[in-house]
Design a protein around this motif. Structure first.
Motif, short mmCIF file in Angstrom:
data_model
loop_
_atom_site.label_atom_id
_atom_site.label_comp_id
_atom_site.label_asym_id
_atom_site.label_seq_id
_atom_site.Cartn_x
_atom_site.Cartn_y
_atom_site.Cartn_z
N GLN A 35 53.47 -3.35 38.98
CA GLN A 35 51.85 -3.00 38.72
C GLN A 35 50.55 -3.48 38.98
O GLN A 35 50.16 -3.66 39.83
N LEU A 60 45.82 2.23 37.86
CA LEU A 60 47.62 2.16 37.36
C LEU A 60 48.31 2.18 35.61
O LEU A 60 49.20 2.91 36.06
N TRP A 61 46.46 2.88 35.11
CA TRP A 61 47.70 3.81 34.09
C TRP A 61 46.84 4.92 34.14
O TRP A 61 48.19 5.16 32.81
N THR A 64 46.96 6.36 30.23
CA THR A 64 47.80 6.19 29.44
C THR A 64 48.21 4.80 28.99
O THR A 64 48.68 3.31 29.04
N ALA A 65 46.63 4.42 29.87
CA ALA A 65 46.08 2.65 29.83
C ALA A 65 46.63 2.41 28.28
O ALA A 65 46.26 2.41 27.32
N PRO A 66 47.04 0.54 29.01
CA PRO A 66 47.39 -0.10 27.13
C PRO A 66 46.34 -0.79 26.72
O PRO A 66 45.21 -0.55 27.40
N ALA A 69 44.54 -4.17 28.99
CA ALA A 69 44.69 -3.52 30.24
C ALA A 69 43.42 -4.11 31.22
O ALA A 69 44.05 -5.31 32.21
N GLY A 158 51.91 5.18 39.06
CA GLY A 158 50.30 5.07 38.59
C GLY A 158 49.70 6.34 39.02
O GLY A 158 50.20 6.98 40.09
#
Length: 246
Positions: A35, A60-61, A64-66, A69, A158
């Motif tokens: 990543q 990047l996500w 679904t970004a945490p 992030a 991604g």
């Protein structure tokens, strides 16, 4: 006196047309986790433009970004700065990966990024081809394709990288087709048959490649093979797409 151990921007070279790599004075730089390399690729493909933290998170996500992030992006930026400018003194501003208005930008000349050089050469080749300068177009297409060393952004995932992988792969195919057109015009049909045979097998529904193969075979005096190649192309297009060849 300047610290000659520091790989500042004019000593760095980046490869995106294959596995993502950075070289400092010809030596590979370990770019870290996948990543983190993907974030570097996003910044490089933006050609020096500022990319906001929100854009990087989305790249990047996606959806679904945490929750953490933003902190992860900041960590990646810090690590990349250390990797790209290892000789930079503590508390001195970065000169390669810089912070700008809530985002980041890579201060790297386009000629240091193989994907950007590829796009420039492809534009030059297309312009020369359109102007009838076949020899110059052939040389530019060849130089552009020589930059590749595998699938673009190999191993990265991604939303952004996946879109760019598709875009760059399509551009590579277009460059190959342009090169083949030039080679056919220059009478180099015999040397094209093996590569065209391989590429049409890899991209069976690519009509332009099929047409180039048929023409190359015909010009080599292989009329039976040319007719067979045409018949195979027609069968595939009708069966798979429901259309006749152009």
């Amino acid at each position: 006196m300047r610290d000659t151990t520091e790989p500042s921007a004019d000593r760095l070279h980046f490869q995106l047309l294959g596995p993502v790599r950075a070289l400092a004075d010809g030596h590979h730089v370990d770019l870290g986790a996948r990543q983190q390399r993907a974030m570097l690729a996003v910044l490089l493909l933006r050609g020096g433009a500022t990319v906001s933290s929100d854009e990087l998170i989305d790249a990047l996500w996606g959806e679904t970004a945490p929750p953490q992030a933003l902190g992860t992006v900041r960590t990646y930026a810090s690590r990349l700065r250390t990797l790209l400018e290892p000789g930079r003194a503590a508390r001195t501003p970065a000169t390669v990966l810089v912070s700008v208005a809530g985002g980041y930008a890579l201060r790297v000349a386009p000629e240091r990024v193989d994907a950007l050089v590829f796009e420039r050469l492809l534009a030059e080749a297309s312009a020369a081809h359109a102007a009838g300068d076949t020899a110059t177009a052939h040389a530019s297409y060849t130089a552009a394709l020589d930059l590749w060393h595998g699938a673009a952004l190999a191993g990265l995932s991604g939303p952004y990288c996946e879109r760019q992988q598709d875009r760059l792969s399509e551009a590579r195919l277009a460059a190959q087709e342009g090169l083949f057109d030039c080679a056919l015009t220059l009478g180099r049909h015999a040397e094209l048959v093996p590569e065209l045979t391989s590429l049409t097998a890899e991209h069976p529904l690519r009509e332009r490649l099929r047409a180039q193969l048929v023409l190359a075979l015909y010009r080599c005096g292989r009329q039976v093979d040319a007719l067979a190649a045409y018949a195979e192309a027609r069968r595939l297009l009708v069966d798979e797409l429901g259309v006749e060849p152009g």
